[in-house]
Motif scaffolding. Structure first.
Motif, mmCIF file in Angstrom:
data_model
loop_
_atom_site.group_PDB
_atom_site.id
_atom_site.type_symbol
_atom_site.label_atom_id
_atom_site.label_comp_id
_atom_site.label_asym_id
_atom_site.label_seq_id
_atom_site.Cartn_x
_atom_site.Cartn_y
_atom_site.Cartn_z
ATOM 1 N N ASP A 1 0.802 -1.221 0.000
ATOM 2 C CA ASP A 1 0.000 0.000 0.000
ATOM 3 C C ASP A 1 0.840 1.278 0.000
ATOM 4 N N LEU A 2 2.143 1.146 0.241
ATOM 5 C CA LEU A 2 3.029 2.317 0.255
ATOM 6 C C LEU A 2 3.708 2.557 -1.094
ATOM 7 N N TRP A 3 3.213 1.946 -2.155
ATOM 8 C CA TRP A 3 3.927 2.006 -3.429
ATOM 9 C C TRP A 3 4.074 3.441 -3.951
ATOM 10 N N LYS A 4 3.068 4.289 -3.771
ATOM 11 C CA LYS A 4 3.171 5.670 -4.251
ATOM 12 C C LYS A 4 4.298 6.418 -3.530
ATOM 13 N N LYS A 5 4.377 6.233 -2.228
ATOM 14 C CA LYS A 5 5.427 6.883 -1.443
ATOM 15 C C LYS A 5 6.805 6.395 -1.862
ATOM 16 N N ARG A 6 6.929 5.097 -2.114
ATOM 17 C CA ARG A 6 8.223 4.547 -2.513
ATOM 18 C C ARG A 6 8.616 5.007 -3.926
ATOM 19 N N GLN B 1 7.881 7.935 -5.165
ATOM 20 C CA GLN B 1 8.369 9.298 -4.963
ATOM 21 C C GLN B 1 9.790 9.301 -4.407
ATOM 22 N N SER B 2 10.069 8.383 -3.480
ATOM 23 C CA SER B 2 11.409 8.299 -2.898
ATOM 24 C C SER B 2 12.444 7.927 -3.950
ATOM 25 N N ASN B 3 12.104 6.983 -4.824
ATOM 26 C CA ASN B 3 13.033 6.572 -5.874
ATOM 27 C C ASN B 3 13.267 7.698 -6.874
ATOM 28 N N VAL B 4 12.209 8.406 -7.253
ATOM 29 C CA VAL B 4 12.348 9.514 -8.199
ATOM 30 C C VAL B 4 13.217 10.617 -7.596
ATOM 31 N N ALA B 5 12.988 10.942 -6.330
ATOM 32 C CA ALA B 5 13.781 11.975 -5.662
ATOM 33 C C ALA B 5 15.247 11.563 -5.582
ATOM 34 N N PHE B 6 15.500 10.278 -5.300
ATOM 35 C CA PHE B 6 16.873 9.785 -5.233
ATOM 36 C C PHE B 6 17.562 9.905 -6.590
ATOM 37 N N LEU B 7 16.868 9.504 -7.642
ATOM 38 C CA LEU B 7 17.452 9.569 -8.975
ATOM 39 C C LEU B 7 17.796 11.009 -9.360
ATOM 40 N N LYS B 8 16.894 11.916 -9.064
ATOM 41 C CA LYS B 8 17.138 13.317 -9.418
ATOM 42 C C LYS B 8 18.333 13.886 -8.659
ATOM 43 N N ARG B 9 18.509 13.441 -7.408
ATOM 44 C CA ARG B 9 19.697 13.878 -6.656
ATOM 45 C C ARG B 9 20.964 13.339 -7.293
ATOM 46 N N GLN B 10 20.886 12.097 -7.785
ATOM 47 C CA GLN B 10 22.056 11.504 -8.437
ATOM 48 C C GLN B 10 22.391 12.197 -9.752
ATOM 49 N N TYR B 11 21.372 12.639 -10.462
ATOM 50 C CA TYR B 11 21.593 13.247 -11.769
ATOM 51 C C TYR B 11 22.099 14.681 -11.661
ATOM 52 N N PRO C 1 3.771 2.848 -11.711
ATOM 53 C CA PRO C 1 2.370 3.166 -11.374
ATOM 54 C C PRO C 1 1.373 2.360 -12.198
ATOM 55 N N ALA C 2 1.697 2.098 -13.460
ATOM 56 C CA ALA C 2 0.790 1.313 -14.304
ATOM 57 C C ALA C 2 0.634 -0.105 -13.767
#
Length: 245
Positions: free
Chosen positions: A89-94, A96-106, A130-131
């Motif tokens: 049930d926490l998939w949306k939050k996770r 967001q966490s992965n996207v934020a991490f990737l953007k920090r790396q980039y 999400p799909a």
């Protein structure tokens, strides 16, 4: 934790047994916590980390979970318990966490400056994941399943798209983490017993978990009593389960 005294991975795997009776000896809370941290380094589908870990040390909570676990010896004699919880049930939050991490790396740059690989990674989390995870009372999952099965007639495709399939994905990842935890405990001469015999609804109420959370397993923790291992280890012959192509 004194790493110099730890067992090797192979030694820890050989040492680990499901221990049903533990000695009345106190465990070091921080050592158990460190083993839980190592559990979080387990592989997880799409790095979604849809898990939570509850280290139970309070006597009153241990007693409640023991009752919910049918008073089996592995729970009744455990000095601590670790409850592994799958949180699909926490998939949306996770995401967001992965996207934020990737953007920090980039780095700090415009989306138009992302490389092809960077765009693919972000697209994976912003569209593909999400799909797969989004559903509505199982209807969308069933439709996705039918669509993917049809496409699969013509080319290889990921077929596990139903809500039940995504539950299995989260449970598999949680189980991998649980194994990491038990091997880490064995490496420092702490013992465990993974338990599936429990009233999951009662355990969720004890831990105050939301409806979407699912108990993966409860792990009794302690130091093995001489009577705690019920007999020699049995495994079916290796040749029955090993195949080389």
């Amino acid at each position: 934790m004194d790493l110099s005294k730890e067992k090797s991975v192979s030694e820890a795997i050989q040492y680990r047994r499901s221990v049903r009776v533990f000695k009345n000896e106190v465990l070091d809370d921080e050592k158990v916590k460190e083993c839980i941290r190592l559990a979080t380094l387990a592989p997880t589908s799409s790095n979604m980390q849809l898990w939570e870990f509850y280290q139970i040390t309070a006597p009153e909570v241990l007693d409640k979970i023991t009752q919910a676990s049918f008073n089996q010896n592995a729970a009744k004699t455990a000095r601590q318990m670790v409850v592994v919880v799958a949180r699909k049930d926490l998939w949306k939050k996770r995401v967001q966490s992965n996207v934020a991490f990737l953007k920090r790396q980039y780095g700090d740059k415009l989306p138009t400056d992302y490389s092809k690989r960077e765009k693919f990674a972000l697209n994976y989390y912003q569209k593909i994941v999400p799909a797969l995870y989004f559903d509505f009372i199982g209807i969308l999952g069933a439709l996705k399943f039918l669509v993917f099965q049809t496409i699969g007639i013509f080319k290889p495709i990921y077929r596990q798209a139903r809500r039940s399939d995504m539950r299995i994905v989260a449970q598999k990842s949680a189980a991998l983490a649980a194994q990491n935890f038990m091997i880490s405990m064995a490496a420092i001469n702490y013992d465990t017993c993974p338990m599936e015999g429990f009233d999951s609804l009662r355990v969720k109420k004890i831990l105050n978990l939301p409806a979407g959370a699912e108990i993966n397993m409860i792990i009794g923790c302690g130091i093995r009593d001489e009577s705690g291992v019920y007999g020699e280890r049995f495994r079916v012959p290796f040749q029955e389960v090993y195949f080389k192509l």
